[in-house]
Write an enzyme that holds these catalytic residues in place. Structure first.
Site, PDB file in Angstrom:
ATOM      1  N   HIS A 101       5.350   5.408  15.584  1.00 26.66           N
ATOM      2  CA  HIS A 101       5.198   6.016  14.266  1.00 26.66           C
ATOM      3  C   HIS A 101       4.474   7.342  14.434  1.00 26.66           C
ATOM      4  CE1 HIS A 101       5.426   2.011  11.812  1.00 26.66           C
ATOM      5  NE2 HIS A 101       6.390   2.102  12.712  1.00 26.66           N
TER       6      HIS A 101
ATOM      7  N   GLU B  40       1.930   8.559  12.963  1.00 27.54           N
ATOM      8  CA  GLU B  40       0.477   8.406  13.031  1.00 27.54           C
ATOM      9  C   GLU B  40       0.024   8.002  14.428  1.00 27.54           C
ATOM     10  OE1 GLU B  40       2.649   7.002  10.851  1.00 27.54           O
ATOM     11  OE2 GLU B  40       1.545   6.106   9.198  1.00 27.54           O
TER      12      GLU B  40
ATOM     13  N   CYS C 279       1.379   2.106   7.479  1.00 25.60           N
ATOM     14  CA  CYS C 279       1.632   0.670   7.493  1.00 25.60           C
ATOM     15  C   CYS C 279       0.380  -0.038   8.029  1.00 25.60           C
ATOM     16  CB  CYS C 279       2.842   0.357   8.372  1.00 25.60           C
ATOM     17  SG  CYS C 279       2.566   0.644  10.142  1.00 25.60           S
TER      18      CYS C 279
ATOM     19  N   CYS D 256      -0.539   0.986  11.651  1.00 23.08           N
ATOM     20  CA  CYS D 256      -1.150   2.311  11.748  1.00 23.08           C
ATOM     21  C   CYS D 256      -2.544   2.334  11.118  1.00 23.08           C
ATOM     22  CB  CYS D 256      -0.243   3.352  11.121  1.00 23.08           C
ATOM     23  SG  CYS D 256       1.279   3.606  12.077  1.00 23.08           S
TER      24      CYS D 256
END
Length: 153
Positions: free
Chosen positions: A53, A55, A83, A86
C-alpha cells in the site's frame, strides 16, 4: 503547515498509481520541519504484494532515509483513510500526525471499521486530520472503479 501542498504530492502519487493500473492511493511522509522524506503510490499489483500500500511503502522509505524505525515528529499524508494494516504500521512507526483525504467506509481502519487508534491496546495514537483534498481523492477513486466496472481497467 500547508495542508494543501503536501496533499497535492500524495494526489500526484495516486494519479501515477492509477496510470499503472493500481488503486489510486498516494502517500507522502514529511519530517517535523516539513521536508518531504518519501513519496509512494500503491504497487500491490506491480509487486505482487498485498502489503504494498502507498502508506507502507512511504513509511518504509522514510524510515530508511532517516536510518530509524521510529518516525517521531513526522506527518503521513495519504489520499485515502488507511486500512487496519496501515493504521497499525502508523502506530508502530510512531507517526506524529496522520492527514488523510477521503474516508473509506468499506476498508478504513481509523474512523471506520477497526478504529485501530481507538483500541485500548494501541501503542501510539497520532493526531488525525481528515478531509484534506477529499473531493479530488474521491473523484480519482470513483473514476478508477467505474472504469473497472465498465471494462476499461
Amino acid at each position: 503547515m500547508n495542508f494543501a501542498s503536501e496533499m497535492q504530492g500524495a494526489l500526484e502519487e495516486a494519479r501515477a498509481a492509477m496510470a499503472r493500473g493500481e488503486v489510486p492511493v498516494g502517500a507522502v511522509v514529511t519530517d517535523a520541519a516539513g521536508r518531504v522524506l518519501s513519496r509512494a503510490g500503491n504497487r500491490t499489483r506491480e509487486l505482487h504484494d498485498p502489503t504494498a500500500h502507498a502508506e507502507m511503502l512511504a513509511l518504509r522509505a522514510a524510515a530508511a532515509s532517516l536510518g530509524s524505525e521510529r518516525l517521531t515528529g513526522c506527518t503521513l499524508w495519504v489520499t485515502l483513510e488507511p486500512c487496519a494494516m496501515c493504521a497499525a504500521a502508523i502506530a508502530a512507526f510512531r507517526i506524529r500526525r496522520l492527514v488523510y483525504a477521503a474516508a473509506d467506509p468499506k476498508s478504513g481502519g481509523v474512523a471506520q471499521g477497526a478504529r485501530v487508534f481507538s483500541h485500548p491496546q494501541a501503542h501510539h495514537r497520532p493526531e488525525v486530520i481528515d478531509g484534506i483534498g477529499a473531493a479530488e481523492a474521491e473523484a480519482l477513486l470513483r473514476g478508477f472503479f467505474e472504469g473497472l466496472r465498465d471494462g476499461r481497467g
